[in-house]
Scaffold this motif. Structure first.
Motif, PDB file in Angstrom:
ATOM      1  N   GLY A 119      -9.251  31.118 -75.680  1.00 27.11           N
ATOM      2  CA  GLY A 119      -9.453  29.713 -75.952  1.00 27.11           C
ATOM      3  C   GLY A 119     -10.698  29.379 -76.753  1.00 27.11           C
ATOM      4  O   GLY A 119     -10.966  28.204 -77.002  1.00 27.11           O
ATOM      5  N   GLU A 120     -11.457  30.383 -77.190  1.00 24.00           N
ATOM      6  CA  GLU A 120     -12.677  30.092 -77.944  1.00 24.00           C
ATOM      7  C   GLU A 120     -12.329  29.544 -79.337  1.00 24.00           C
ATOM      8  O   GLU A 120     -11.283  29.856 -79.908  1.00 24.00           O
ATOM      9  N   SER A 143     -15.539  24.359 -74.616  1.00 27.74           N
ATOM     10  CA  SER A 143     -15.507  25.385 -73.574  1.00 27.74           C
ATOM     11  C   SER A 143     -15.176  24.782 -72.215  1.00 27.74           C
ATOM     12  O   SER A 143     -14.462  25.386 -71.410  1.00 27.74           O
ATOM     13  N   ARG A 144     -15.695  23.579 -71.971  1.00 24.23           N
ATOM     14  CA  ARG A 144     -15.427  22.936 -70.696  1.00 24.23           C
ATOM     15  C   ARG A 144     -13.971  22.498 -70.581  1.00 24.23           C
ATOM     16  O   ARG A 144     -13.386  22.532 -69.490  1.00 24.23           O
ATOM     17  N   SER A 145     -13.374  22.107 -71.700  1.00 22.87           N
ATOM     18  CA  SER A 145     -11.994  21.632 -71.677  1.00 22.87           C
ATOM     19  C   SER A 145     -10.972  22.755 -71.725  1.00 22.87           C
ATOM     20  O   SER A 145      -9.929  22.692 -71.080  1.00 22.87           O
ATOM     21  N   PHE A 146     -11.269  23.806 -72.513  1.00 23.72           N
ATOM     22  CA  PHE A 146     -10.268  24.845 -72.750  1.00 23.72           C
ATOM     23  C   PHE A 146     -10.729  26.231 -72.312  1.00 23.72           C
ATOM     24  O   PHE A 146     -10.105  27.234 -72.656  1.00 23.72           O
ATOM     25  N   GLY A 147     -11.818  26.298 -71.564  1.00 24.54           N
ATOM     26  CA  GLY A 147     -12.368  27.586 -71.174  1.00 24.54           C
ATOM     27  C   GLY A 147     -11.447  28.432 -70.315  1.00 24.54           C
ATOM     28  O   GLY A 147     -11.578  29.648 -70.256  1.00 24.54           O
ATOM     29  N   ARG A 148     -10.498  27.787 -69.635  1.00 24.19           N
ATOM     30  CA  ARG A 148      -9.584  28.542 -68.783  1.00 24.19           C
ATOM     31  C   ARG A 148      -8.364  29.063 -69.533  1.00 24.19           C
ATOM     32  O   ARG A 148      -7.548  29.794 -68.971  1.00 24.19           O
ATOM     33  N   GLU A 149      -8.219  28.685 -70.778  1.00 22.74           N
ATOM     34  CA  GLU A 149      -7.109  29.194 -71.566  1.00 22.74           C
ATOM     35  C   GLU A 149      -7.446  30.589 -72.070  1.00 22.74           C
ATOM     36  O   GLU A 149      -8.574  30.843 -72.500  1.00 22.74           O
ATOM     37  N   PRO A 150      -6.477  31.519 -72.059  1.00 18.21           N
ATOM     38  CA  PRO A 150      -6.748  32.833 -72.653  1.00 18.21           C
ATOM     39  C   PRO A 150      -6.980  32.684 -74.151  1.00 18.21           C
ATOM     40  O   PRO A 150      -6.287  31.918 -74.821  1.00 18.21           O
ATOM     41  N   ARG A 163      -2.414  26.148 -74.119  1.00 21.24           N
ATOM     42  CA  ARG A 163      -1.877  25.365 -73.002  1.00 21.24           C
ATOM     43  C   ARG A 163      -0.729  26.113 -72.296  1.00 21.24           C
ATOM     44  O   ARG A 163       0.393  25.621 -72.200  1.00 21.24           O
ATOM     45  N   GLY A 212       1.389  27.896 -65.717  1.00 17.51           N
ATOM     46  CA  GLY A 212       0.568  28.420 -64.635  1.00 17.51           C
ATOM     47  C   GLY A 212       0.945  29.809 -64.188  1.00 17.51           C
ATOM     48  O   GLY A 212       0.265  30.393 -63.343  1.00 17.51           O
TER      49      GLY A 212
END
Length: 275
Positions: free
Chosen positions: A88-89, A79-86, A216, A219
């Motif tokens: 991404g869970e 979650s910390r690494s990919f939490g900003r990806e839509p 990934r 932006g």
């Protein structure tokens, strides 16, 4: 989204390394000690195998003192690494990794061992090596004629979860199963096995609820679903959705779960230990 396999300890890797070494240095490996399957792995002191005890101790201390800064709770770290990806869970299980662990092997003997080397831990992108091996087995058996063949020649429509498949696929929804295609769009029908293996396919679609654009992404969100596709084989992108697609395509050709194929064709013949 992220691939996962479980490997126990160092014995599995010893088997793989022994195979690699046999190919590269057949004369050297032939004289080395290799424990029989199920036998205890013999140990030697550093001095007995021509190593420096002080140097070995320094290497172990360094490993213990330089544990990765990533959290041991792998779900939290994900979650910390990919939490900003839509989207991404994770869609598979996570576990809490153990502390630093490893072993030093010289001439086949264990010279040093630290931590819990028999613990089952997640290995992430090592799955890509096993997957490419699976595709290689399919090619070796003649199930894939050429890596330059388009994958659409080999993969029939398949029953996948609702929402999966190529963009624009009409899923009426009456009755089940509802097979859908993976390689019939104007772009996807040009993709070859080589493109998938090299991660240069730019495949468009969704698999296991993960659209290709969500892994990934760039932006600029306005381009995620509208950008023009790169011709297959021209642009590299590390993308787990497409790696999972390659696994599905390989299974559709081999007609068996890939772990079974690997066990029967690779791990069993080299005597790799399951523990």
């Amino acid at each position: 989204m992220r691939g996962m396999i479980r490997a126990r300890g160092g014995a599995l890797w010893a088997g793989l390394l022994a195979v690699s070494a046999t190919v590269a240095f057949p004369g050297v490996v032939a004289a080395q000690y290799l424990p029989a399957r199920g036998d205890a792995w013999e140990t030697r002191t550093p001095e007995q195998v021509g190593m420096s005890a002080e140097g070995v101790r320094a290497a172990i201390d360094y490993a213990l003192e330089h544990e990765t800064s990533q959290a041991r709770d792998r779900e939290f770290q994900h979650s910390r690494s990919f939490g900003r990806e839509p989207l991404g869970e994770g869609i598979g299980p996570f576990n809490v990794r153990g502390g630093p662990a490893g072993m030093i092997v010289r001439h086949g003997y264990i010279v040093a061992e630290w931590g819990d080397t028999r613990r089952v831990d997640m290995t992430y992108s090592v799955t890509k090596s096993f997957l490419s091996t699976s595709v290689g087995l399919a090619w070796d058996e003649g199930l894939i004629g050429s890596l330059d063949d388009t994958v659409r020649e080999y993969m029939a429509p398949i029953d996948v979860p609702p929402g999966d498949g190529e963009p624009g696929v009409d899923r009426i929804g009456f009755g089940k199963p509802d097979p859908t295609t993976m390689f019939e769009s104007e772009h996807n029908r040009t993709i070859t096995w080589d493109d998938l293996l090299r991660q240069t396919s730019d495949w468009e679609g969704t698999l296991w609820g993960k659209p290709d654009w969500a892994d990934r992404p760039s932006g600029d969100p306005s381009t995620w679903m509208t950008r023009k596709r790169h011709p297959s084989g021209t642009v590299y992108e590390y993308n787990d959705t497409r790696v999972n697609l390659l696994a599905l395509a390989a299974m559709s050709v081999l007609r068996r779960p890939l772990p079974e194929v690997l066990h029967e064709r690779v791990m069993g013949p080299i005597g790799a230990s399951p523990t």
